[in-house]
Every structure is written in structure tokens, then in C-alpha cells.
Design a protein around this motif. Structure first.
Motif, PDB file in Angstrom:
ATOM      1  N   ALA A 294       0.601  -1.122   0.188  1.00 17.84           N
ATOM      2  CA  ALA A 294      -0.104  -0.076   0.223  1.00 17.84           C
ATOM      3  C   ALA A 294       0.864   1.210  -0.014  1.00 17.84           C
ATOM      4  CB  ALA A 294      -0.699  -0.003   1.244  1.00 17.84           C
TER       5      ALA A 294
ATOM      6  N   GLU B   8       3.852   1.557  -1.255  1.00 21.40           N
ATOM      7  CA  GLU B   8       4.480   1.720  -2.506  1.00 21.40           C
ATOM      8  C   GLU B   8       3.391   2.375  -3.445  1.00 21.40           C
ATOM      9  OE1 GLU B   8       4.587  -0.158  -5.550  1.00 21.40           O
ATOM     10  OE2 GLU B   8       6.422   1.234  -6.224  1.00 21.40           O
ATOM     11  N   GLN B   9       2.150   2.008  -3.249  1.00 17.50           N
ATOM     12  CA  GLN B   9       1.090   2.459  -4.435  1.00 17.50           C
ATOM     13  C   GLN B   9       0.900   3.699  -4.015  1.00 17.50           C
ATOM     14  OE1 GLN B   9      -0.560   0.688  -6.780  1.00 17.50           O
ATOM     15  NE2 GLN B   9       1.005  -0.673  -6.482  1.00 17.50           N
ATOM     16  N   LEU B  10       0.797   4.142  -2.861  1.00 15.55           N
ATOM     17  CA  LEU B  10       0.532   5.602  -2.523  1.00 15.55           C
ATOM     18  C   LEU B  10       1.603   6.544  -2.769  1.00 15.55           C
ATOM     19  CD1 LEU B  10      -0.996   4.928   1.077  1.00 15.55           C
ATOM     20  CD2 LEU B  10      -2.326   5.917  -0.872  1.00 15.55           C
TER      21      LEU B  10
ATOM     22  N   ASP C 157       4.902   9.050  -2.100  1.00 12.37           N
ATOM     23  CA  ASP C 157       5.114   9.879  -0.936  1.00 12.37           C
ATOM     24  C   ASP C 157       4.258  10.303   0.007  1.00 12.37           C
ATOM     25  OD1 ASP C 157       7.934   9.891  -1.569  1.00 12.37           O
ATOM     26  OD2 ASP C 157       7.394  11.419  -3.382  1.00 12.37           O
TER      27      ASP C 157
ATOM     28  N   MET D 144      -8.317   0.077   3.069  1.00 16.11           N
ATOM     29  CA  MET D 144      -7.882   1.301   2.641  1.00 16.11           C
ATOM     30  C   MET D 144      -8.596   1.948   1.289  1.00 16.11           C
ATOM     31  SD  MET D 144      -3.961   2.781   2.904  1.00 16.11           S
ATOM     32  CE  MET D 144      -3.459   1.795   1.637  1.00 16.11           C
TER      33      MET D 144
ATOM     34  N   ARG E 115       4.688   4.789 -13.516  1.00 12.53           N
ATOM     35  CA  ARG E 115       3.257   4.232 -13.007  1.00 12.53           C
ATOM     36  C   ARG E 115       2.572   5.265 -14.056  1.00 12.53           C
ATOM     37  NH1 ARG E 115       2.292   4.444  -7.137  1.00 12.53           N
ATOM     38  NH2 ARG E 115       3.543   2.760  -7.180  1.00 12.53           N
TER      39      ARG E 115
ATOM     40  N   LEU F 165       7.382  13.725  -4.958  1.00 14.08           N
ATOM     41  CA  LEU F 165       8.003  14.740  -4.332  1.00 14.08           C
ATOM     42  C   LEU F 165       9.227  15.221  -4.727  1.00 14.08           C
ATOM     43  CD1 LEU F 165       7.251  14.089  -0.241  1.00 14.08           C
ATOM     44  CD2 LEU F 165       6.581  15.945  -1.805  1.00 14.08           C
TER      45      LEU F 165
END
Lengths: 120, 389
Positions: free
Chosen positions: A26, A28-30, A32, B1, B33, B51
Motif C-alpha cells: 500500500a 508503495e502504491q500511495l 510519498d 484502505m 506508473r 515529491l
């Protein structure tokens, strides 16, 4: 005991208290993380309710309570430095600890191998 | 989530199989991605992450694939390019007639009620105008041009690649391959040659930084992009950082901050409307929706687009309702773009407020997951522009 949910959270059980965080997959998917909102100690969580929010530059994501229980501790260091969650999501980047209403409910969650299968 | 808030920069519009730009294979090799955007499969971010990509663009050079955007040429079938400029002025409230060859400016297509159909760049070349329009609007814009321009204006969409190089090192990075760009100023447009390929470069962008947008032949795009990326100062940047960069720069995203329900004056884009097109000007009005736009220029709009700085660290996202006070339950406005500003290290947002509450320093409240969060109206850009004027 380490367990996982389909919503990409992990729980590590110690006695009747589970430490909860988001999985490495999760995180990694999100990407930073720039902000995290944690529940208040003492809050009663119901399984499936929004317990925390993690925000990347782009988007906010709810973190659902994986089981029902009462929040006993939150990771203030993670709240102060959200980037630290992404650096070690399944260790120092834990989000909160909850005293489970029913410890046996852990049995209904996935083990590491089952979670690895759904998070490929 | 769950991702309960989708970013405005990554909303899919048309259904069906996504299109790919000529740089798709390069993005794959760079580890991008992808996300669907306006019918295209576009790079959202690269392994460096949003970032680092954002900060790299502000401190060095970012390379963006913006080939999904529409490039449309307007050519005279009879007469000259001046006639084309005059014809285009019937659709945009800006000065196209006075635009000199080799120069570009920002424009807006308005509709009959003064709403914004799209925002675009118009460049004038000796024999034609070239437009760069938003990806999601390019089919609609092309139809709008065909329907409203006279028959002696040829409307020709061009299927070319578009690369943006943005950041303080952009000139150096591009001059390595095309030395002549060093003499260009902000909003200059010039035909250049890169490795023998005929390209069209403008000194402009969507980040608030100095930089270039380069239109180039699709069959040479990958080779040229790779050559630009050979410079260690240049890094590929995805749509996520493109969105946070333009938000810090206070630039509107069509479909979020501006659309057919907002007018140029409400949107704070009246600076694009020169005296010549205003009341009493040499070419007063004469564009769709002029009655409303001129009235708003005269009397002021009822609401205005504003910059918003939320208190604390929680980002306020697009769609959040704005309230005049902490308790009232009647929204007075809405956030149209919002997120985290990596340069400022604080949340930043834009939205609409009634004109009486829209001055910098005005304090209002945003709904944040059922709570009221104080936000202060702030001037934009949040990060000062660094154009090479």
C-alpha cells in the motif's frame, strides 16, 4: 501473530492489543505521504469504519479499522513525520494500537502468504 | 484502505481503450506508473516519486510528456494569417490581431454566456496560428473552431508529440541540442532543428518555472526525448508533479478551476483581456459571451477564484465546501484544486468565494471530513514565477 486485510492493512497481535499499519504494498502504491490523521486514544473503532487518513501529494485515502476495539496508543512520531511511514510501513511506520474486542477475530484475517497472493 | 479522493489531474474522461503517446515505451523503460487521463495512458509518476520530481523541476530540469494535449493549426485558405487572427478573435477575448509573428499568448474560448469552453495557447507564425489546447477538450475545440470560423480558415489538428522542459536548467538542457533557443524570451515561439528534425519551440510552460514546450515529429520523439534525458540534470516528471507544480504556480486546471460555469473575470483571468477588447477599446467585445464578460469587467464579478492556505498540515482537496464561519451550514464557495505544495511544504488550494470574501487575508472555513478547518485567502502564485522575460 501477523495478519493482513484486503484493504492493505497489517495487524501484529501482542496479548489482546494489535498494532495496525499499512502494508509495504500500500505504501508503495500511495507514494510519498505528506499528512496522516490518526484516531484519538480511547476512540472506539468498529470494523470497517474509517480509523485514519493517509494523504499523498495527490490524494487522501481512508484507513479502515480492520477489527473492532479501542485505540490505546497512536504513533505520534509517524504523525509528525508522515514520510517515515513510507520508509518503514511494517515497522516504525505503524499507525495505532488497539485493544481488540474479540482476539479470535484475528483468525478471520489473512496470513502473510495469503496476502502476498493478493498484492502481487 | 481506499482512495476516496481522486486527484483532478488523473481523472479518466472518455471510455474505451486508452491511447498511448509516442513516448509510451520510453516511459515504461523509465519505470513509470501510469494513470488514465483524458483517454490516454499517461505517466503519473516515475520511481523517484512525486515529491522528488516536483523539487527536481524547481531546482534543475523536468521533462514532461504532454503529447496528449491538442495541437491545432489555423491556416488561411484565402487572405493571410492576419485574417485568421481576426477570425479567431470572435472566439477568444484576447488580442490575437496584435500578436507578433514569433510570439505566443494565453487565451480562452468563451461560450455565449461568457463561460470558459477551454483555455489554450495561441502562437503566431508567419503563415499560420498554432493552438495548444487541453487533451480532454481537443475534439470539442476542433468542432467549435470548424463551426464558428469562416470557411477560408483551415482547421488542421496536428498529430505531433509535445514535450515540456521546465526548470531553471531548461535553457541549458535544450541549448545542448539546439543552441539557438538561448536567445528566446518568455512566450517567444521559434522553429528549431533538433538532430535534423523540424521542431517548434515556445518558451513557456505550466509550472511557473522558465522552460520550453517543444512540438516535434512523433517518429523522432522518443530519440529526442532520450537525448534530452541523457543530460544528468534532466529527469522525467509525471502528471502528479505536473499538477502540484501548476497548483503552486496558481495556474488553472481546465475542468477543475475553470469550466463552462465560470467566466474569465470570475476566474481571475481578466489580465488576459487587453484594453482593445474591453469597453471603449478599438475592437471592443466581438467574442462569444462578450456582454457578460464586459459587464463583469465593469462592475466586478459576484465571485472570484482565490488562492487558499489551509491552517495546519492537512491538505484540503477539490470539492471541499467553503463556509463563512465555523458553525453555519450554508456553503458560500468550493475548493476547486487542493493538495500539498512540496516547495512550500504546506497545503495549498484554490477555489471560489463571493467577491466580498475574496481579498487576501480573508478567513473562511473548509469542510474537512466533517470538521471545519480555517483557510486564509492568499495571493497566487504561491511560489513566485521565474519566467525569462
Amino acid at each position: 501473530m501477523l495478519r493482513f486485510t484486503e484493504d492493505h492493512e497489517w495487524l501484529q497481535l501482542d496479548g489482546d492489543v494489535a498494532t495496525v499499519g499499512i502494508t509495504a504494498f500500500a505504501a508503495e502504491q500511495l507514494g510519498d505521504l505528506v499528512y496522516v490523521e490518526l484516531p484519538k486514544p480511547g476512540a472506539k473503532l468498529t470494523k470497517g469504519s474509517a480509523a485514519a487518513v493517509v494523504e499523498s501529494v495527490k490524494a487522501a485515502s481512508d484507513v479502515y479499522a480492520p477489527l473492532s476495539g479501542e485505540v490505546v496508543e497512536v504513533n505520534e512520531a509517524a504523525a509528525a513525520d508522515p514520510a517515515s511511514i513510507g520508509a518503514d510501513p511494517q515497522g516504525a511506520g505503524w499507525l495505532y494500537r488497539m485493544r481488540l474486542d474479540d482476539v479470535s477475530a484475528m483468525d478471520g484475517l489473512m496470513d502473510e502468504a495469503a496476502y502476498a497472493d493478493i498484492s502481487k | 484502505m481506499s482512495q476516496n479522493v481522486q486527484s483532478a489531474s488523473c481523472h479518466a474522461l472518455p471510455a474505451g481503450a486508452p491511447r498511448r503517446t509516442p513516448l509510451y515505451e520510453l516511459h515504461v523503460r523509465l519505470g513509470a506508473r501510469f494513470c488514465p487521463f483524458a483517454g490516454y495512458e499517461m505517466p503519473l509518476s516515475y520511481p523517484a516519486g512525486v515529491l522528488k520530481e516536483h523539487i527536481h523541476t524547481r531546482s534543475a530540469v523536468g521533462l514532461f510528456d504532454v503529447s496528449h494535449m491538442g495541437q491545432i493549426e489555423l491556416r488561411p485558405r484565402a487572405g493571410d494569417v492576419g485574417d485568421v487572427a481576426a477570425a479567431l478573435e470572435t472566439l477568444v477575448p484576447v488580442d490575437v490581431v496584435g500578436l507578433k509573428p514569433g510570439r505566443q499568448r494565453y487565451a480562452l474560448f468563451t461560450d455565449r454566456s461568457g463561460g470558459i469552453l477551454d483555455d489554450l495557447m495561441v502562437a503566431r507564425l508567419p503563415d499560420r496560428l498554432t493552438l495548444v489546447v487541453n487533451a480532454a477538450m481537443k475534439a470539442a475545440d476542433e468542432a467549435h473552431l470548424r463551426e464558428n470560423l469562416p470557411a477560408d480558415v483551415e482547421v488542421a489538428p496536428r498529430d505531433r508529440c509535445l514535450i515540456a522542459l521546465q526548470g531553471p536548467g531548461a535553457e541549458g538542457a535544450l541549448a545542448r541540442l539546439a543552441p539557438q533557443v538561448a536567445t528566446m524570451r518568455f512566450m517567444d515561439v521559434r522553429g528549431i532543428e533538433i538532430r535534423g528534425a523540424a521542431c517548434l519551440a515556445s518558451r513557456s510552460g505550466y509550472t511557473g518555472e522558465d522552460g520550453f514546450e517543444i512540438s516535434l515529429p512523433s517518429n523522432r520523439a522518443e530519440e529526442i526525448a532520450a537525448a534530452l534525458l541523457d543530460d544528468e540534470n534532466v529527469a522525467p516528471i509525471g502528471l502528479a508533479a505536473r499538477d502540484s507544480l501548476r497548483l503552486e504556480a496558481g495556474l488553472c486546471l481546465y475542468g477543475s478551476d475553470i469550466d463552462a460555469t465560470t467566466t474569465p473575470v470570475e476566474a481571475g483571468l481578466a489580465w488576459a483581456i487587453p484594453a482593445a477588447r474591453r469597453a471603449g477599446g478599438a475592437r471592443e467585445g466581438g467574442f462569444l459571451g462578450a456582454e457578460r464578460v464586459l459587464a463583469e469587467l465593469r462592475s466586478g464579478p459576484l465571485r472570484r477564484r482565490v488562492g487558499l492556505l489551509p491552517e495546519g498540515r492537512a491538505p484540503v482537496r477539490a470539492g471541499a465546501a467553503l463556509f463563512a464561519d465555523e458553525a453555519g451550514d450554508e456553503p458560500i464557495g468550493v475548493v476547486t484544486s487542493g493538495g500539498f505544495g512540496p516547495t512550500l511544504q504546506t497545503p495549498v488550494a484554490m477555489g471560489y468565494l463571493p467577491a466580498r470574501l475574496a481579498d487576501p487575508g480573508s478567513r473562511v472555513f473548509a469542510d474537512l471530513r466533517g470538521r471545519r478547518l480555517a483557510v486564509t485567502v492568499a495571493p497566487t502564485p504561491f511560489v513566485a514565477a521565474r519566467f525569462r522575460r
